[in-house]
Design a protein around this motif. Structure first.
Motif, PDB file in Angstrom:
ATOM      1  N   ARG A  57     -20.551  -8.212  48.471  1.00 59.99           N
ATOM      2  CA  ARG A  57     -19.453  -7.315  48.104  1.00 59.99           C
ATOM      3  C   ARG A  57     -18.143  -7.675  48.800  1.00 59.99           C
ATOM      4  O   ARG A  57     -17.106  -7.081  48.491  1.00 59.99           O
ATOM      5  CB  ARG A  57     -19.818  -5.873  48.465  1.00 59.99           C
ATOM      6  N   ASP A  67     -14.929  -8.196  46.934  1.00 60.71           N
ATOM      7  CA  ASP A  67     -14.370  -7.031  46.224  1.00 60.71           C
ATOM      8  C   ASP A  67     -13.478  -6.180  47.125  1.00 60.71           C
ATOM      9  O   ASP A  67     -12.847  -5.233  46.651  1.00 60.71           O
ATOM     10  CB  ASP A  67     -15.498  -6.138  45.689  1.00 60.71           C
ATOM     11  N   SER A 125     -20.376  -1.092  48.393  1.00 61.21           N
ATOM     12  CA  SER A 125     -20.312  -0.993  46.930  1.00 61.21           C
ATOM     13  C   SER A 125     -19.520   0.231  46.511  1.00 61.21           C
ATOM     14  O   SER A 125     -19.361   1.190  47.279  1.00 61.21           O
ATOM     15  CB  SER A 125     -21.731  -0.901  46.358  1.00 61.21           C
ATOM     16  N   PRO A 126     -18.985   0.252  45.270  1.00 61.37           N
ATOM     17  CA  PRO A 126     -18.320   1.468  44.789  1.00 61.37           C
ATOM     18  C   PRO A 126     -19.218   2.697  44.849  1.00 61.37           C
ATOM     19  O   PRO A 126     -18.761   3.795  45.196  1.00 61.37           O
ATOM     20  CB  PRO A 126     -17.951   1.109  43.345  1.00 61.37           C
ATOM     21  N   GLU A 127     -20.506   2.525  44.540  1.00 63.14           N
ATOM     22  CA  GLU A 127     -21.448   3.648  44.583  1.00 63.14           C
ATOM     23  C   GLU A 127     -21.592   4.176  46.008  1.00 63.14           C
ATOM     24  O   GLU A 127     -21.555   5.393  46.245  1.00 63.14           O
ATOM     25  CB  GLU A 127     -22.811   3.206  44.048  1.00 63.14           C
ATOM     26  N   ASN A 149     -13.364  -0.947  49.046  1.00 63.63           N
ATOM     27  CA  ASN A 149     -13.683  -1.699  47.834  1.00 63.63           C
ATOM     28  C   ASN A 149     -12.619  -1.428  46.776  1.00 63.63           C
ATOM     29  O   ASN A 149     -12.353  -0.268  46.425  1.00 63.63           O
ATOM     30  CB  ASN A 149     -15.068  -1.306  47.315  1.00 63.63           C
ATOM     31  N   ALA A 150     -12.017  -2.485  46.264  1.00 63.79           N
ATOM     32  CA  ALA A 150     -10.942  -2.331  45.278  1.00 63.79           C
ATOM     33  C   ALA A 150     -11.427  -1.676  43.999  1.00 63.79           C
ATOM     34  O   ALA A 150     -10.620  -1.130  43.231  1.00 63.79           O
ATOM     35  CB  ALA A 150     -10.331  -3.698  44.965  1.00 63.79           C
ATOM     36  N   ARG A 151     -12.724  -1.704  43.748  1.00 66.36           N
ATOM     37  CA  ARG A 151     -13.295  -1.109  42.539  1.00 66.36           C
ATOM     38  C   ARG A 151     -13.680   0.355  42.732  1.00 66.36           C
ATOM     39  O   ARG A 151     -14.066   1.027  41.778  1.00 66.36           O
ATOM     40  CB  ARG A 151     -14.529  -1.910  42.090  1.00 66.36           C
ATOM     41  N   ALA A 152     -13.603   0.835  43.973  1.00 69.27           N
ATOM     42  CA  ALA A 152     -13.968   2.228  44.255  1.00 69.27           C
ATOM     43  C   ALA A 152     -12.819   3.159  43.890  1.00 69.27           C
ATOM     44  O   ALA A 152     -11.642   2.783  43.966  1.00 69.27           O
ATOM     45  CB  ALA A 152     -14.325   2.381  45.730  1.00 69.27           C
ATOM     46  N   SER A 153     -13.151   4.376  43.509  1.00 68.62           N
ATOM     47  CA  SER A 153     -12.135   5.370  43.170  1.00 68.62           C
ATOM     48  C   SER A 153     -11.529   5.953  44.438  1.00 68.62           C
ATOM     49  O   SER A 153     -12.242   6.235  45.413  1.00 68.62           O
ATOM     50  CB  SER A 153     -12.751   6.496  42.326  1.00 68.62           C
TER      51      SER A 153
END
Length: 341
Positions: free
Chosen positions: A103, A106, A276-278, A294-298
């Motif tokens: 990860r 990311d 991870s986003p989760e 994480n750039a993909r996380a909200s």
């Protein structure tokens, strides 16, 4: 109301279980974030992987002390959460195991820079800015002016009305100490902290405790990370959150694998999940408001906008050094607040 009561009851049960000894057949984790997030992360990871873990919450300084004491026979596998400069100290003492998560690519640039600074031994999971919050209802009743700057907090009108963390145990409070040194210079910073000490009613072990006390009305002002104050405000507390006018510092919370763990593969899997986003979404689910790495996380809606805050160029390399930490803490004990007080 019922949901809140259920959460509190769940935390109480979780803490009771955490007080027991680490189990030999489980992944053992020391947690440096809020208790609610510790519990939520444990539940999410166990549901995701069907792996049972032991999660024990401690203040960052306490975690570092335990890992140092157990370096020849570690009982802990993973250190999750807590200020990054303390993780860097552990990394420099060869207490952590290097690991590059899948990860890592990311992650946002500040987290990637932190990973490189740690020599690949600690990964950034969130960021948060330091500040303080005051109880607006108490402020009106006590007929005192609202503080906007660090130096406002030394006013005699706040005598005995401020809570702050103790930097010997609290990573938040050590970040404050390092921030003031970088803002004002060391001698002026310690002169400021000595003046502030006259107004501090209590130094708490945990960094979030001061704003929780201000939220309850047990203190007028609490010094902490702003995201902890946001969490209290979202729960209905009459807090006004302040980014000090002179500027402020920030933390990068981290996750690390303990060198010598016998559960290396499972520890690596936990780090992957934490990045991870989760895994990072568990913070928002637990009512937390840190900025995820994480750039993909909200981004939580209540997370402070770091781009709007005047920030110091925080020197993680210097203040992540064991020698510098020990020196500053010794000076704090000698010049500001002796341990016997």
């Amino acid at each position: 109301m019922r949901a809140g009561a259920a959460l509190c009851a769940g935390i109480a049960v979780w803490l009771l279980g955490a007080a027991s000894c680490f189990a030999g057949d489980r992944l053992n984790i020391l947690c440096g974030v809020d208790e609610a997030w510790c519990m939520t992360m444990q539940q999410a990871y166990e549901a995701r992987t069907a792996t049972r873990i032991n999660m024990v919450r401690k203040s960052t300084g306490e975690i570092l002390d335990q890992i140092r004491a157990e370096k020849d026979a570690p009982a802990v596998d993973v250190w999750w959460g807590g200020t990054g400069d303390t993780h860097l100290q552990a990394a420099s003492e060869d207490l952590l195991q290097a690991y590059t998560s899948t990860r890592e690519t990311d992650l946002l640039p500040w987290a990637q820079n932190f990973f490189a600074l740690s020599g690949g031994r600690a990964a950034g999971i969130y960021a948060g800015a330091l500040g303080f919050a005051y109880n607006s209802e108490l402020l009106g009743k006590q007929n005192v002016s609202a503080p906007n700057c660090w130096k406002d907090l030394t006013s005699p009108s706040y005598r005995g009305r401020i809570l702050a963390g103790n930097p010997t145990s609290s990573g938040t409070a050590f970040t404050m100490l390092a921030t003031l040194v970088q803002l004002f210079g060391e001698d002026e910073a310690f002169a400021y902290m000595k003046a502030l000490d006259r107004n501090v009613a209590e130094y708490t072990k945990a960094g979030a405790a001061p704003v929780k006390a201000a939220a309850r009305g047990d203190a007028l002002i609490g010094i902490s990370f702003m995201h902890d104050a946001v969490t209290q405000k979202q729960a209905g507390a009459p807090l006004v959150i302040v980014a000090p006018c002179e500027g402020t510092g920030y933390e990068i919370g981290a996750v690390s694998i303990i060198r010598g763990t016998s559960r290396l593969q499972e520890a690596q899997r936990f780090v992957d999940f934490a990045l991870s986003p989760e895994g990072q979404a568990t913070g928002f689910q637990a009512g937390q408001n840190q900025v995820p790495s994480n750039a993909r996380a909200s981004l939580p809606a209540g997370a402070p906008d770091l781009s709007l805050i005047k920030m110091v160029d925080y020197d993680f390399a210097t203040f992540g050094s064991p020698a510098e930490r020990s020196r500053l803490l010794a000076r704090f004990d000698a010049d500001v607040h002796p341990p016997s007080q």
